[in-house]
Motif scaffolding. Sequence first.
Motif, short mmCIF file in Angstrom:
data_model
loop_
_atom_site.label_atom_id
_atom_site.label_comp_id
_atom_site.label_asym_id
_atom_site.label_seq_id
_atom_site.Cartn_x
_atom_site.Cartn_y
_atom_site.Cartn_z
N UNK A 1 0.82 -1.22 0.00
CA UNK A 1 0.00 0.00 0.00
C UNK A 1 0.85 1.27 0.00
N UNK A 2 2.01 1.22 0.69
CA UNK A 2 2.88 2.40 0.74
C UNK A 2 3.36 2.83 -0.64
N UNK B 6 -3.52 1.94 -1.70
CA UNK B 6 -4.49 1.03 -2.29
C UNK B 6 -4.42 -0.34 -1.62
N UNK B 7 -5.60 -0.89 -1.25
CA UNK B 7 -5.66 -2.20 -0.62
C UNK B 7 -6.88 -2.96 -1.10
N UNK C 163 -13.93 -2.35 -3.15
CA UNK C 163 -15.05 -1.44 -3.43
C UNK C 163 -15.05 -0.95 -4.86
N UNK C 164 -13.94 -1.14 -5.58
CA UNK C 164 -13.85 -0.75 -6.98
C UNK C 164 -12.92 -1.69 -7.72
N UNK C 165 -13.32 -2.23 -8.88
CA UNK C 165 -12.43 -3.10 -9.65
C UNK C 165 -11.15 -2.38 -10.10
N UNK C 166 -11.18 -1.05 -10.16
CA UNK C 166 -9.98 -0.31 -10.55
C UNK C 166 -8.82 -0.58 -9.61
N UNK C 167 -9.11 -0.96 -8.38
CA UNK C 167 -8.04 -1.27 -7.44
C UNK C 167 -7.24 -2.49 -7.91
N UNK C 168 -7.95 -3.52 -8.32
CA UNK C 168 -7.25 -4.70 -8.83
C UNK C 168 -6.53 -4.38 -10.13
N UNK C 169 -7.20 -3.66 -11.02
CA UNK C 169 -6.61 -3.33 -12.32
C UNK C 169 -5.30 -2.56 -12.12
N UNK C 170 -5.31 -1.59 -11.21
CA UNK C 170 -4.10 -0.80 -10.94
C UNK C 170 -2.96 -1.68 -10.45
#
Length: 433
Positions: free
Chosen positions: A348-349, A354-355, A385-392
């Motif tokens: 996350x750092x 992002x987690x 809460x958002x698929x963008x987290x995994x994509x990133x």
Amino acid sequence: MNETPDITPEPRDPEPAPAVSRRRLLGAVGAGAAVAGAALGAGGAVLATRDDNGGGAAANPAATTVPFRAAHQAGIATPSQDRLCFATFDVASTASRADLAELLKTWTAAAEAMTAGKPVPGDVGDLNAPPDDTGEAVGLAPGRLTITIGYGPSLFDDRFGLAARRPSLLKRLPQLPGEDLDPANSDGDLCVQACADDPQVAFHAIRNLRRLGFGTVLPRWMELGFGRTSSTTPQQATPRNLMGFKDGTRNIDATDGSMMGEHVWIGDDEPQRWARGGSYLVSRKIQMRLEQWDRDRLGDQQDVFGRLKSSGAPMTGQREFDTPDFGAKDSAGQYVIPATAHIRLAAPENNNGLRILRRGYSYTDGINPETGDLMGGLFFVAFMKSPDRFITLQRVLGQHDALKEYIQHIASGLFVAPPGLSAGQDWGGQLFG
């Protein structure tokens, strides 16, 4: 193949209608009102109270159940169980909106019964009809069974009038670096995740939901998982993956409501009110090149992960839960935790905080008949809460992670897992409104 498969399900021949009416189950919907009023929350468990017909012993301390009805679906924040059965389905081309709504209502009743340690309800002893429950879980402890449902982007097309109810972030995942996806083992209109401490209990849940779906849904793909690869509470020991490393040391603590609200649960900014309190589920089947890994030297294996294999400690620490020092350098001026180490790139750092919540499992597909290699790896499941987290994260890992030399993403899926059900509510009414 690197192209992301089309979300429109391939046409399939309809299956025969069920011999037993699903309406016999519907009286069980809403029977959990008392449970809902006293729900322990997503991580809680109570002793099962099976009667003689249900099998099992309530006095058995292992015979625990997880409440089915709560603010959030069980199987997300629930402490990770030992086994997984994950299946996806496509709605048959002959099924109508009413058929799907009725099936989801039926599934609700069946899931509520099975997670309580009871057989699928019905007319017991009717010799002129198939049994209402397949029977292989009779006498087994409930094993903290949870059944979690999700809906894929393809369900929200124009077949069932659901286009206007599609959650705002639910769409097909883009092509990601290094993946080679098999369309036959990816995506789906619906998914069901069954987790339990007994593999037969988890399989029994999927088998019975599939049986009840005859004529309405068709199975698309299924995965059996063993050996959880992440912990979701501090009370659980960190497990190891098939590469022998502790996995998920820095996972989200699912008992931390503030953390879950910030990173996992869909918030009030979601225009679709029915989806608020749910979560996005990403599944990825990741094949490990185990023979190649098993021939690699220990020092390189530790450099790949950025952790010591024996203790799980970061290469800058002494104990597993020591905070990694990503700035530390050795006498030669090189990072102690290499620039391409998995824990550095996923931290996350290093990703603006992002987690995601991981709930993965190991899997095996036997032996490759052509090479003799063991076929296995990680069935990655994560909630966010958002698929963008995994994509990133995956865009970073897919390009720079040293681990990519030893793994291949071969299947994928994205689903929205709705919030939990209140007393008397069922999945059909929740989805269709």
